[in-house]
Structure formats: structure tokens, C-alpha cells
Design an enzyme around this catalytic site. Structure first.
Site, PDB file in Angstrom:
ATOM      1  N   GLY A   3     -45.736  51.372  38.285  1.00  0.00           N
ATOM      2  CA  GLY A   3     -46.201  50.034  38.637  1.00  0.00           C
ATOM      3  C   GLY A   3     -45.457  48.927  37.909  1.00  0.00           C
ATOM      4  N   GLU A  23     -31.340  55.028  38.723  1.00  0.00           N
ATOM      5  CA  GLU A  23     -30.319  55.532  37.782  1.00  0.00           C
ATOM      6  C   GLU A  23     -30.409  54.853  36.420  1.00  0.00           C
ATOM      7  OE1 GLU A  23     -26.682  54.979  39.920  1.00  0.00           O
ATOM      8  OE2 GLU A  23     -26.865  56.917  40.928  1.00  0.00           O
ATOM      9  N   HIS A  83     -37.579  48.616  41.910  1.00  0.00           N
ATOM     10  CA  HIS A  83     -38.488  49.514  42.640  1.00  0.00           C
ATOM     11  C   HIS A  83     -38.392  49.269  44.152  1.00  0.00           C
ATOM     12  CE1 HIS A  83     -40.733  49.269  38.646  1.00  0.00           C
ATOM     13  NE2 HIS A  83     -40.571  50.558  38.800  1.00  0.00           N
ATOM     14  N   ARG A 127     -40.480  46.754  31.301  1.00  0.00           N
ATOM     15  CA  ARG A 127     -40.660  46.352  29.899  1.00  0.00           C
ATOM     16  C   ARG A 127     -39.954  45.036  29.573  1.00  0.00           C
ATOM     17  NH1 ARG A 127     -40.702  52.231  28.942  1.00  0.00           N
ATOM     18  NH2 ARG A 127     -42.744  52.764  28.080  1.00  0.00           N
ATOM     19  N   SER A 168     -36.372  46.060  34.448  1.00  0.00           N
ATOM     20  CA  SER A 168     -37.274  47.034  33.836  1.00  0.00           C
ATOM     21  C   SER A 168     -38.642  46.390  33.683  1.00  0.00           C
ATOM     22  CB  SER A 168     -36.741  47.415  32.447  1.00  0.00           C
ATOM     23  OG  SER A 168     -37.764  48.017  31.688  1.00  0.00           O
TER      24      SER A 168
END
Ligand code: PAF
Length: 295
Positions: free
Chosen positions: A31, A148, A37, A187, A185
Site C-alpha cells: 500500500g 526492480e 505501483h 518510505r 518509494s
């Protein structure tokens, strides 16, 4: 877009597609979805009749002092993004649905799982392997798509799938980057404004190291040291920064042509990873031909 939370409902929906001869692609995620994504979903759509996405923040892949509790959970915006890009089914299991009883089975890709991120995050790749193995058994897709950016994760999962003869084709999808080069990302949202400004230096260091190798340097350590200094001066705390063979992620020698440069570093509280892979093909071939002819 259909949303299901139980394995039973997931199987019901997918069985119906299969009975109609439809090809199913699967994109597992945790998520907090970003353009990387969505690129996985779009790539999946080009190759399958149906695309299943899962969102599950998997406790098994977080260490005791890691960010499982604070990992961003953004269910509503994630659902909207997936519906917008035409996802067919979103699987949103709870922890109890995924792990109803304490696990007595371990899935561990030895060797690969202990290198690089695995050395700094013991048990992380076992947690990834078990959840992906379980998800593959639940969805039984024809095609599995993975980013990747998590190069080592991709290698671990490819090895697990080959070793266990799981009938799925794996496709790695190139990293999607921000305009300044920072790999997308979930994060990245932890970064403060000044950290975000420095973060693209990570990719710049990868590119500069790759360019040094491509221009013929075999003194890998000096190339790494030069960029390490730049990153440390900018406030990065490096975990690892290595030139490896892309096939097995072991240290590259000057005879290897298929290379990947792997990096992980902390910027403040945020752990960032990135990589760049390339072929030193022409240069390596020219060198070995020169050796044969004595040139
Ligand atoms: O890359 C991720 O988001 C996760 O590691 C994965 C593959 C979904 C397994 O939890």
C-alpha cells in the site's frame, strides 16, 4: 473494482475468471501507492485479462525495531488510485486472515537472503518469501509483477519460485523515478524537506559509479569511495554500496559483464535503497579479445 478481504472470496472471484479462460496477473504491495505501483498495474494490464492487487503490510518482514507500526497505511487513497487505473480486484486481507495461527513453516532462500539488506535486516527476506509464497498460493496468477527497485527482493522471489516450482512467470518492472532521479518509494514520505532535497544524491552516486565502470575503470573500490565521500558529506549514513554481479549479487570482478550497483543508506530516520544495473558488454569483450590477440 471488486474489493475482497477473505481468501474464500478471492478464490471465488479468480476461479470464475479462470473458468472463462482468462489470464491473471498479480501485483503484491504494502500500500501507500505511488506511480511505481501504478506502473506495475499498467504493465500487468498489457499482459493479462485480469489484474489482482494485494495490499498487506506484512508483519513478518519487519524486524522488532523497524517501522511496522508507523508504516503508512492509506487505504482510501490507495483504493481510489487502483480503481482509477482499472484494477479488477483488490485483496485487502487482515493479519488474522493471512496468519490465523502462528507459522510453523519457514520459507528461506539461503545465501541470497543473508547478503546486503538481509545482513542489516535479519529475517526480512524470510518474511517476504513466506508472504509472497502464501499470496501466490491464494491468487495462483499466471504472471507476478515486482518492481526492480527492490532488486534483491526480486532475486529472492525468483529463486524461491524456481526452487519450489511455483507455476508463475515473474516480470521485473523498471524503477519509476521522480524528476530529480529519486526512486519512488512509500518510505520517501518519511523524509523531511531538507532530506528530500539531498535524497536524489543517492541515484547520482549510482550513475557516477556506473559511468566510471563503463569508462573502463576496474578499480571498483576507488569509484565507490569517491561517491561514498560525497554521500557522507551530504549526511547519508551508508549501510552498503557495492558493485555486484546481477545474477547472484556477489561481488563483481573485472571479468564480470552483467553488473548491478546496490546501495542502502539512512538519511535521518529514513532508510533508502536503490540500484542500477547495466552490461559492461562491449568494453569487456574488447578487453578479452585484446588479451587473446595479445594486443
Ligand atoms: O515490495 C513489497 O511491497 C513487499 O515486500 C511485498 C513484495 C508486497 C511483500 O510483502
Amino acid at each position: 473494482m471488486q474489493i475482497v478481504r477473505s481468501i474464500k472470496d478471492l478464490r471465488f472471484a479468480i476461479t470464475a475468471w479462470r473458468q472463462n479462460g482468462q489470464r491473471v496477473a498479480f501485483v503484491p504491495t504494502m500500500g501507500n501507492l505511488h506511480a511505481g505501483h501504478i506502473q506495475l498495474v499498467k504493465t500487468a494490464q498489457q499482459q493479462a485479462d485480469r489484474v489482482v492487487v494485494s495490499i498487506f503490510v506484512n508483519p513478518a518482514q519487519f524486524g522488532p525495531n523497524e517501522d511496522f507500526a508507523s508504516y503508512p497505511r492509506t487505504e482510501q487513497p490507495d483504493q481510489a488510485k487502483l480503481a482509477d487505473c482499472g484494477t479488477d480486484l483488490l485483496f485487502l486481507p487482515s493479519v488474522v486472515e493471512m496468519y490465523p495461527t502462528p507459522l510453523q513453516t519457514q520459507v528461506s532462500v539461503k545465501g541470497l537472503s543473508t547478503l546486503h539488506c538481509g545482513a542489516s535486516r535479519p529475517g526480512h527476506f524470510d518474511g517476504v518469501a513466506i508472504v509472497v509464497c502464501k499470496l501466490l498460493n491464494m491468487v495462483q496468477p499466471d504472471l507476478l509483477l515486482l518492481g526492480e527497485k527492490d532488486f534483491q527482493q526480486l532475486a529472492v522471489i525468483r529463486t524461491m519460485v524456481a526452487d519450489l516450482n511455483i507455476p508463475v512467470t515473474i516480470q521485473g518492472v523498471p524503477t519509476v523515478r521522480e524528476a530529480d532521479g529519486l526512486a519512488m518509494s512509500s518510505r520517501n514520505s518519511y523524509l523531511t524537506t531538507p532530506e528530500r532535497q539531498h535524497a536524489p544524491l543517492l541515484y547520482r552516486a549510482l550513475c557516477a559509479t556506473r559511468d566510471a565502470v563503463l569508462s573502463g575503470s576496474t578499480d571498483y573500490q576507488s569509484a565507490i569511495d569517491r561517491q561514498t565521500k560525497i554521500l557522507q558529506d551530504a549526511g547519508f549514513l551508508l549501510d552498503y554500496f557495492r558493485i555486484c554481479r546481477s545474477a547472484d549479487l556477489l561481488p563483481a570482478t573485472e571479468n564480470d559483464a552483467e553488473l548491478v550497483i546496490l546501495i542502502a543508506a539512512k538519511l535521518g530516520k529514513t532508510r533508502l535503497i536503490d540500484n542500477i544495473y547495466f552490461t559492461r558488454g562491449n568494453w569487456a569483450r574488447a578487453k578479452s579479445e585484446a588479451a587473446v590477440t595479445g594486443a
